[in-house]
Each structure stands twice: as structure tokens, then as C-alpha cells.
Design an enzyme around this catalytic site. Structure first.
Site, PDB file in Angstrom:
ATOM      1  N   LYS A   1       0.655  -1.190   0.160  1.00 32.39           N
ATOM      2  CA  LYS A   1       0.156  -0.013  -0.119  1.00 32.39           C
ATOM      3  C   LYS A   1       0.819   1.208  -0.023  1.00 32.39           C
ATOM      4  O   LYS A   1       0.564   2.396  -0.784  1.00 32.39           O
ATOM      5  CB  LYS A   1      -1.181   0.087   1.408  1.00 32.39           C
TER       6      LYS A   1
ATOM      7  N   LYS B   1      -9.749 -12.707  -7.334  1.00 28.41           N
ATOM      8  CA  LYS B   1     -10.687 -12.778  -6.377  1.00 28.41           C
ATOM      9  C   LYS B   1     -11.688 -11.593  -6.377  1.00 28.41           C
ATOM     10  O   LYS B   1     -11.456 -10.600  -6.704  1.00 28.41           O
ATOM     11  CB  LYS B   1      -9.980 -12.858  -5.154  1.00 28.41           C
TER      12      LYS B   1
ATOM     13  N   LYS C   1     -14.214  -6.047  -3.018  1.00 30.58           N
ATOM     14  CA  LYS C   1     -15.207  -4.574  -2.954  1.00 30.58           C
ATOM     15  C   LYS C   1     -14.202  -3.540  -3.600  1.00 30.58           C
ATOM     16  O   LYS C   1     -14.835  -2.389  -3.669  1.00 30.58           O
ATOM     17  CB  LYS C   1     -15.551  -4.684  -1.618  1.00 30.58           C
TER      18      LYS C   1
END
Length: 337
Positions: free
Chosen positions: A126, A207, A210
Site C-alpha cells: 500500500k 478474487k 469490493k
């Protein structure tokens, strides 16, 4: 080997004699069918076997740039959806409403080492994509550890992406206990039975997430039935015609077969389908039937904002009461007056 949910000995601190399970759900993004089949439904089933505690982890959303109003809205939505999915026999509360999380997090930061935090895979990934890296992104594994250790959890359901965080939690608990005296239960990982791995309908080798860049392959729990059917009927398959379960050669078809089995609750015989279209039709029907009662209960909860507020306030009060003894013990052990 998967740990069994065997009862734990009755301790002197008043904990229940049954196994305690803790897990947290992020407040960012809209919950998906993948979240439901992979994590929420197994959590619902665990309620029959253990003392379950679940939190909506809204504090974790502060590790990156965010919109405050959107965060508040999404947090309530996630909480209402989790209740609608059946997590109403557990202690389910908003993480930020229990101050013990942040206080214990600092005590664990004061036990952790900088190198441990910088080695975390999620921090590396990240931080590499952000111009400005917030300090909380580096230290939030200590908050995750506090979430778990506050409740003296025996078992923590984890996916592959959270294994490293749980190992750090175990390391911090063991180090704290060694330095300052036995304070924390050292939790173990558990891999929930019946947890389905749901792949993206548009990119079946990835996968369902969201945070996906496109909504085309993602079914959200609050998608209208027409949108659910449209996404499934447009799901990527392959150029062949044979319906068989072969994740390597036929990832799209295999994903649809897995979805049908998970939502219908029964084994699926691939050879009974003569075409992809027939399979997609049955999958669409099974998914819409699975989501219908969730949507209905969510709408009822959302329609009564005062009742939802009452439920969340009561849960936060119970969580605060439950964790006060552990927090006091940790404060005393580390040397605070």
C-alpha cells in the site's frame, strides 16, 4: 490442520468456558457476494459453536485518505448488513466507539519494533502506491492486534492475506507476557469450514473484491436483482461448450459452479448442464434467492435509524464493559498508575 472449537478451561477472569472467536470487517467499500460466502456466512455459522465477537473496523479506514461523511455512512451500512446477514447472535459493534482499542494499540506499539511493522506485506504494497504515507498505515497492525487481544480471543478466522498480521499479534502477545507478566491469551488462526472462494465474474482468475476497479464482475449484497442477473449472464467463461469443474482450464465455468453450490447448499453435477446459458440462469436464480432475505432485513434495519443507533450503542457499551478488565490488567502490567 484446522483447530477445533473445543471448550477452553474456565478461567478466573470471568470469561465464558466456550471458545471465543474474534473477527473484524472493514468499513471501506460495499460488501460483496464474495465477502458474504467467504467470511460472513462462516461467521454466522460459528455462532452455534462459540462465543463470537465481531467489530466493524472503522478506525482502519483512517490509514488512507478518506471522506469523513462517506465513512460514517459506509460504517452504518456495513453494520446493518452484517446484522441482516445473521450476525445478530454475536456481540457486533463499531470499533471506534470502544476507546480501549486505541489505548491498547498504543501499549502494543510500545511493545513492537519498527522493523516488524516495515516488514508487513500490506504496508509494503500500500505504501508503494501512495505519495503521502500516513504513519497509521505503518502502525495499524498494532491496532489489529489490540482488536483481537482485547477480547481474549482463542481463535481468529483468517484468510491468506491476514496470516502475517495474526502472526504479529501472537508475537506481540508473547513478548508482552514475557516482559510484563501473563496478560494476554495468545490466539490461534482458524480457517472457517464452508468458506467459499468467489472469483470476479469478469476476471475469473482474480478474487471478487469490493475494491475492484470495475463493477462488472462484482456482485454487491445490495445490488438490485436485475443487476445481479445481468452480471451473471454476462460472466466471462471460455470459447468451449463443455460444462465441467476445471479451475485451471475453465476458471469462469468453475467459479459459476462453485457459486451455484454455495448458494443452493447442495452439490452440483456439471454434466447435467448442456450449455453455459442454462448454468448461468440457475446461478442467477440461486444468487438472487440468497440475497433477497438479506436485502429485506437490511431495508427494515435502515428504515428505523433510531433502533439501529440503539443496537449499536448497546453493543458498544457491552464491548466496553467486557474489555475493561483486560485493559486495566495491561495498563498495570506495563507500569501505568
Amino acid at each position: 490442520m484446522t483447530p477445533t472449537l473445543a471448550p477452553t478451561p474456565a478461567p478466573a477472569d470471568g470469561r465464558p468456558t466456550t471458545t471465543r472467536v474474534f473477527s473484524a470487517f472493514q468499513a471501506t467499500g460495499r460488501l460483496t457476494l464474495g465477502n458474504y460466502l467467504g467470511a460472513i456466512l462462516p461467521a454466522v455459522r460459528l455462532q452455534d459453536e462459540a462465543d463470537c465477537v465481531y467489530a466493524v473496523a472503522d478506525l482502519h479506514a483512517l490509514t488512507v485518505r478518506h471522506d469523513p461523511a462517506a465513512l460514517r455512512t459506509r460504517t452504518r451500512e456495513v453494520a446493518a448488513l452484517l446484522l441482516a446477514c445473521g450476525l445478530d447472535r454475536s456481540l457486533l459493534y463499531l470499533q471506534s466507539r470502544v476507546p480501549a482499542h486505541t489505548e491498547l494499540s498504543y501499549l502494543l506499539e510500545s511493545t513492537a519494533h519498527e522493523g516488524e511493522m516495515r516488514r508487513m506485506i500490506q504496508f509494503k504494497e500500500k505504501s508503494a502506491t501512495q505519495k503521502e504515507v500516513r504513519l497509521s498505515l505503518l502502525t495499524y497492525p498494532a491496532l489489529m492486534a489490540a482488536d483481537i487481544l482485547l477480547h481474549r480471543a482463542d481463535l481468529v478466522p483468517v484468510g491468506d492475506d491476514q496470516r502475517q498480521h495474526l502472526e504479529l499479534t501472537r508475537d506481540l502477545a508473547l513478548r508482552f507476557n514475557h516482559l510484563y507478566g501473563e496478560t494476554f491469551v495468545v490466539p490461534r488462526a482458524v480457517h472457517p469450514r464452508f468458506a467459499a472462494r468467489v472469483m470476479d465474474l469478469a476476471v475469473p482468475t482474480a478474487k471478487m473484491s469490493k475494491s475492484s476497479a470495475s463493477d462488472a464482475g462484482t456482485i454487491y449484497l445490495l445490488d438490485p436483482p436485475a443487476d445481479v442477473r445481468r452480471k451473471i449472464m454476462r460472466a466471462v467463461t471460455d470459447s468451449g461448450t463443455e460444462v465441467r469443474h476445471d479451475p485451471a482450464a475453465k476458471p469462469g465455468i468453475s467459479n459459476l459452479l462453485d457459486l451455484l453450490a454455495a448458494c443452493s447448499g447442495r452439490p452440483v453435477e456439471p454434466s447435467s448442464y448442456g450449455s453455459y446459458g442454462a448454468l448461468k440462469k440457475d446461478v442467477a436464480e440461486a444468487v438472487t434467492e440468497t440475497l433477497a432475505p438479506i436485502r429485506e432485513r437490511f431495508e427494515l434495519l435502515s428504515a428505523d435509524a433510531a433502533e439501529l443507533d440503539r443496537l449499536l450503542a448497546a453493543a458498544a457499551a457491552e464491548a466496553t464493559e467486557r474489555t475493561s478488565g483486560l485493559l486495566a490488567a495491561a495498563r498495570h502490567a506495563i507500569g501505568l498508575a
